[in-house]
Design an enzyme around this catalytic site. Sequence first.
Site, PDB file in Angstrom:
ATOM      1  N   ASP A  14      90.254 -62.179 -61.021  1.00 48.08           N
ATOM      2  CA  ASP A  14      91.641 -62.599 -61.207  1.00 48.08           C
ATOM      3  C   ASP A  14      92.037 -62.625 -62.678  1.00 48.08           C
ATOM      4  O   ASP A  14      93.201 -62.360 -63.006  1.00 48.08           O
ATOM      5  CB  ASP A  14      91.876 -63.972 -60.579  1.00 48.08           C
ATOM      6  CG  ASP A  14      92.262 -63.881 -59.110  1.00 48.08           C
ATOM      7  OD1 ASP A  14      92.752 -62.814 -58.696  1.00 48.08           O
ATOM      8  OD2 ASP A  14      92.067 -64.859 -58.367  1.00 48.08           O
ATOM      9  N   HIS A  64      87.333 -59.030 -41.527  1.00 48.52           N
ATOM     10  CA  HIS A  64      86.310 -59.519 -40.612  1.00 48.52           C
ATOM     11  C   HIS A  64      85.233 -58.472 -40.348  1.00 48.52           C
ATOM     12  O   HIS A  64      84.048 -58.795 -40.268  1.00 48.52           O
ATOM     13  CB  HIS A  64      86.958 -59.960 -39.294  1.00 48.52           C
ATOM     14  CG  HIS A  64      87.781 -61.199 -39.427  1.00 48.52           C
ATOM     15  ND1 HIS A  64      88.763 -61.562 -38.537  1.00 48.52           N
ATOM     16  CD2 HIS A  64      87.762 -62.176 -40.378  1.00 48.52           C
ATOM     17  CE1 HIS A  64      89.315 -62.701 -38.922  1.00 48.52           C
ATOM     18  NE2 HIS A  64      88.730 -63.094 -40.032  1.00 48.52           N
ATOM     19  N   GLU A  74      91.045 -68.374 -64.507  1.00 49.58           N
ATOM     20  CA  GLU A  74      91.424 -67.110 -63.880  1.00 49.58           C
ATOM     21  C   GLU A  74      92.742 -66.539 -64.387  1.00 49.58           C
ATOM     22  O   GLU A  74      93.194 -65.498 -63.901  1.00 49.58           O
ATOM     23  CB  GLU A  74      91.505 -67.297 -62.363  1.00 49.58           C
ATOM     24  CG  GLU A  74      90.201 -67.773 -61.739  1.00 49.58           C
ATOM     25  CD  GLU A  74      90.327 -68.037 -60.256  1.00 49.58           C
ATOM     26  OE1 GLU A  74      90.014 -67.136 -59.475  1.00 49.58           O
ATOM     27  OE2 GLU A  74      90.751 -69.151 -59.890  1.00 49.58           O
ATOM     28  N   CYS A 126      81.804 -65.380 -62.715  1.00 51.63           N
ATOM     29  CA  CYS A 126      81.556 -64.740 -61.426  1.00 51.63           C
ATOM     30  C   CYS A 126      82.547 -63.582 -61.291  1.00 51.63           C
ATOM     31  O   CYS A 126      83.403 -63.373 -62.133  1.00 51.63           O
ATOM     32  CB  CYS A 126      81.712 -65.731 -60.275  1.00 51.63           C
ATOM     33  SG  CYS A 126      83.338 -66.518 -60.182  1.00 51.63           S
TER      34      CYS A 126
END
Length: 592
Positions: free
Chosen positions: A466, A200, A442, A513
């Site tokens: 990944d 966060h 992935e 990506c």
Amino acid sequence: MNEPGAPVVFKGFPAAEGIARGRVRTVDWHVPAVPRVAVPEGGRSRELERFRGALARARTELEGIKGETGSRLGPIEARIFDPQILMLDDPEVVLGTERYISDNRLTAARAFDWRMLELKDRWSRTSHPMVLDRLNDLEDLKVRVLRRLLDLPDPWEIGGDAEPGGIVAVAKDLTPSFVASLDASRVVGLATDEGTRTSHWAILARSLEIPAAAGLGDIAARAGDGQPIIVDGWSGRVVIEPDAREVDRFERRRATIRGWRRETPAIAREEAVTLDRKGVTLRANLDLPGEAARARALGARGVGLFRTEFLVVGRNTVPREEEQYLAYRSVAETFSSHPVLIRTFDLGGDKFPVFLRTPAEDNPFLGRRGVRVCPDEPELFLTQFRAMLRAAVHGDLRIMAPLVNTGAEIATVRELLGMAENQLRSEGVPFARAVEVGAMIETPAAALAAPGLAAHADFFSIGTNDLVQYTLAVDRTNTRLAHLYDPFHPAVLRQISMVARAGRAAGVEVSACGEMATRPLGVLLLLGLGVEVLSVAWRSLPGIKRIVRNCRLDEIRAAAEVSLEAPTGAEARRSFAASLRPTLNRVFPPGA
């Protein structure tokens, strides 16, 4: 502590893009020691009142921080403080503490300390790794309430005089409330032992545009106040006591970045076309809806990865359909004439919302994650699909499923999507029909099965992070194994090439990506391997476009063919870089 004058390099993970140079200011927000004092027989009521008063003060403070964050950064960022505010009403927190005060004659501080330790231990043992964010919230709240009960000053503010060039806050970890309070003109960088890009506090750092690196290991113990420090938030590299060579490297990079920023408006209007006139499509990765307008201003031609986990992770309640619809619609309307690929909730592994209360797994990254969660939580995904279908009325929105290995998994997504369509149709709610459904590639299984998967998917997106992790069996967040995490490994390169060929043969778009699509050599290599649609961190768009506009696709393809035959990742990287040195020098000044 590191000895002054001796450069020490730390390698972690990029948490917030940018590069900064300043002086170390260590931040210690440890939990304060609580005195072991017994409560007199008649003192229980007073301690209960003190505890409730401390909770009320904490609520007022957190609501204030949330409001200020909302005004400063936006409503999505402000919601980061909801988990802490909800904890103040959580019976496990409140009633458990009050019971210790009443039954055991503990002081309010002692009772709260005990209760929070119990919850920390329980969550650590029974939850998925994303619980680290919740534990971070718990520790933040614990420090806040205890300091109210013990009448101690706040640890969140950085005091002292300003440092020449600015302050770089160095800590074991940081908290959302700390980062939300920072003055970005004074604090120019962040560096932490722990944390990830999804923490966060890291989300807030990106919104504040403060460069940050996380997962640095032991920098908090080795850094001393006042030491010169460089933080590279693009690569996750940090240098304490940089020597003349490191300083020169920093100045070159900063000059290059400043030059890019001056040219950004012009480069944003340019097409992503190679020197031999081959077009490349550049899209943006988004973590939050508010980033869409900034990505468009930097020249993005759509969104290649809109992560939706901000809607669920760290929350105690399921996100409402209307909330999701508004978030998706805002991005679709921002890119009304370009594709927006929205990834379904990518849960499991290091991301599991509290409200699902899933059992612990010995190896969550090889367990119930990605598209595998979909059939187990149909209501959660039906709501998401309803929101997506409604939002697709406002643009070219496409649905992307993570961690797909089989055609049956895509079929499951389509089945739930069909159910959502039927519900909306029966309710008379407008929605888009024939929304495209794609698969993220992935795993080695998906790459090897790409020709068959192409019969089920409307498009492919190679998730390079990944794919590297699963191919090499290396946890990409493990700093001790960082040297083994190699996107240039021959097995990785051959799989990417295989997926690109399968896509071309089937007429299915193939994009990529992940970090590989953001690094200069990675960008060039992906283009050389046949991937001509890249989705990158939105702040990286101008730099990636410069690389594209300064290369020749025929040269890149020839260099990539050679790299495919290399016996090791190191040799593949070396040969590829050597072949394209003129291209790299056109984009980056030597030494930058």
